[in-house]
Enzyme design. Sequence first.
Site, PDB file in Angstrom:
ATOM      1  N   LYS A  21       4.902  14.715 -12.117  1.00 26.36           N
ATOM      2  CA  LYS A  21       4.884  13.316 -12.578  1.00 26.36           C
ATOM      3  C   LYS A  21       3.639  12.503 -12.207  1.00 26.36           C
ATOM      4  CE  LYS A  21       9.629  12.699 -13.906  1.00 26.36           C
ATOM      5  NZ  LYS A  21      10.693  13.551 -13.393  1.00 26.36           N
ATOM      6  N   PHE A  46      18.549  16.714  -9.773  1.00 30.07           N
ATOM      7  CA  PHE A  46      17.854  17.004 -11.033  1.00 30.07           C
ATOM      8  C   PHE A  46      16.564  17.734 -10.694  1.00 30.07           C
ATOM      9  CE2 PHE A  46      14.835  16.460 -14.426  1.00 30.07           C
ATOM     10  CZ  PHE A  46      15.602  16.741 -15.549  1.00 30.07           C
ATOM     11  N   ASP A  89      11.734  18.816  -3.550  1.00 28.91           N
ATOM     12  CA  ASP A  89      11.275  18.473  -4.893  1.00 28.91           C
ATOM     13  C   ASP A  89      10.814  17.021  -4.862  1.00 28.91           C
ATOM     14  OD1 ASP A  89      11.009  17.602  -7.497  1.00 28.91           O
ATOM     15  OD2 ASP A  89      12.814  18.621  -8.247  1.00 28.91           O
TER      16      ASP A  89
HETATM   17  C1  LIG Z   1      11.234  14.835 -13.781  1.00 23.87           C
HETATM   18  C2  LIG Z   1      11.698  15.715 -12.699  1.00 23.87           C
HETATM   19  C3  LIG Z   1      11.617  17.111 -12.814  1.00 23.87           C
HETATM   20  C4  LIG Z   1      11.181  17.807 -14.079  1.00 23.87           C
HETATM   21  O1  LIG Z   1       9.863  17.527 -14.384  1.00 23.87           O
HETATM   22  P1  LIG Z   1       9.299  17.857 -15.864  1.00 23.87           P
HETATM   23  O2  LIG Z   1       7.847  17.529 -15.741  1.00 23.87           O
HETATM   24  O3  LIG Z   1      10.043  16.978 -16.802  1.00 23.87           O
HETATM   25  O4  LIG Z   1       9.540  19.285 -16.117  1.00 23.87           O
HETATM   26  C5  LIG Z   1      11.991  17.873 -11.727  1.00 23.87           C
HETATM   27  N1  LIG Z   1      12.423  17.312 -10.596  1.00 23.87           N
HETATM   28  C6  LIG Z   1      12.515  15.971 -10.446  1.00 23.87           C
HETATM   29  C7  LIG Z   1      12.974  15.400  -9.147  1.00 23.87           C
HETATM   30  C8  LIG Z   1      12.167  15.132 -11.498  1.00 23.87           C
HETATM   31  O5  LIG Z   1      12.293  13.812 -11.376  1.00 23.87           O
END
Ligand SMILES: *Cc1c(COP(=O)(O)O)cnc(C)c1O
Length: 403
Positions: free
Chosen positions: A254, A138, A224
């Site tokens: 986050k 994701f 990520d």
């Molecule tokens: C939440 C998340 C995203 C997206 O972040 P947003 O601030 O919602 O755009 C991307 N990568 C990972 C691993 C995430 O958990």
Amino acid sequence: MSTTPTQESLTARYRDALLPVFGTPQRVLVRGQGAHVWDADGTQYLDLLAGIAVNALGHAHPAVTGAVSEQLATLGHISNFFTSPAQIELAEQLLHLAGAPAGSGVFFANSGSEANEAAVKIARRTGRGRILALENSFHGRTLGSLALTWKEAYRTPFEPLPGGVEFLPAGDVAALEQALTDGEVAALIAEPIQGEAGVRPLDGEYLRAARRLTREHGALLILDEVQTGVGRTGHWFAHQAVEGLQPDVMTLAKGLGGGYPIGAVIAYGPAVHDLLQPGQHGTTFGGNPPAAAAALAVLRTLHEEHLLEHAASLGEQIAREVMALGHPLITGVRGAGLLRGIELAAPIGPRVVTAALEQGFIINATGPTTLRLAPPLIITAEQLATFTAALPALLDAATEGGH
Ligand SMILES: *Cc1c(COP(=O)(O)O)cnc(C)c1O
């Protein structure tokens, strides 16, 4: 005094005024303090999700509220035609915590998706066309980050998406090596722990192999750490659990702002640093003074209050205690620090979430058989123990609810 609107009336107004992409919100929340939030009817909840791994310091932490209000009262938004001491200081601190070599640099965004968009643009600047992502990944919901996201239900309605993305099975070194051989791969992007997939850690050996192979074939390794970064797993960044591992690009969001929106991209070393040239990327809000001040307050507090160590030890505790329940519906606990997935023997995850809410606990299910816990890093052992103690009854309630 005017009467306070109830959850029922507010939820009805929500339905009339907002797009339905999130379904009906579980509660209308009006206040938060520490690890607790309160809804519009006055009910208190222990927040074991922290806005999905965002509120690292819980709710209304004085370090964050103080830093943001002071910064807003001094200098709020300025655009990136200008900079601020807070933005510079934050970039320096992130480079330091990441152990980034001389010649590295930071780009600030407002969210995880945006940070990943910037990472993709960096990758495109290698001049190579292919990007590798992992199955069950994701990476976000904007078109570029969505193209990297595994789940077809998220992607298919929005095709065509930016092309060149291929998905590989997570943990499969041979598949990775095979994919890299033609020398046309710009980057591999991976989450050290796949959060939305149900808190599934990548094997340290796989990460090491990914580092070695991407380097050998001239591809970038993008990690990520939007969900795993900034102390949540007991390390500043989850990949630091693997001795000596250094990506070429890391994305954050986050937890970084403790609830204030900010994302960041770290480009490691001069070669990656120079891929994005002046004028090739930009943002209006990214890294503005209040956001930078919030993130600085988060980093400082995590350090001063030893919250990485706290996250590591509480994470071990909850994994141990949940397994010690010996409940037949609990088959395992995955993850690291305070990012945990509880695996269930039956597809009752969403019903457990509802039962938990009714008992005053906020958790979430990443799928039918996985509960996710990502509490604020300031949560206490006692607070966590109240959830563990309640869990068997929640599982039983969810099971009965199904019949
Ligand atoms: C939440 C998340 C995203 C997206 O972040 P947003 O601030 O919602 O755009 C991307 N990568 C990972 C691993 C995430 O958990």
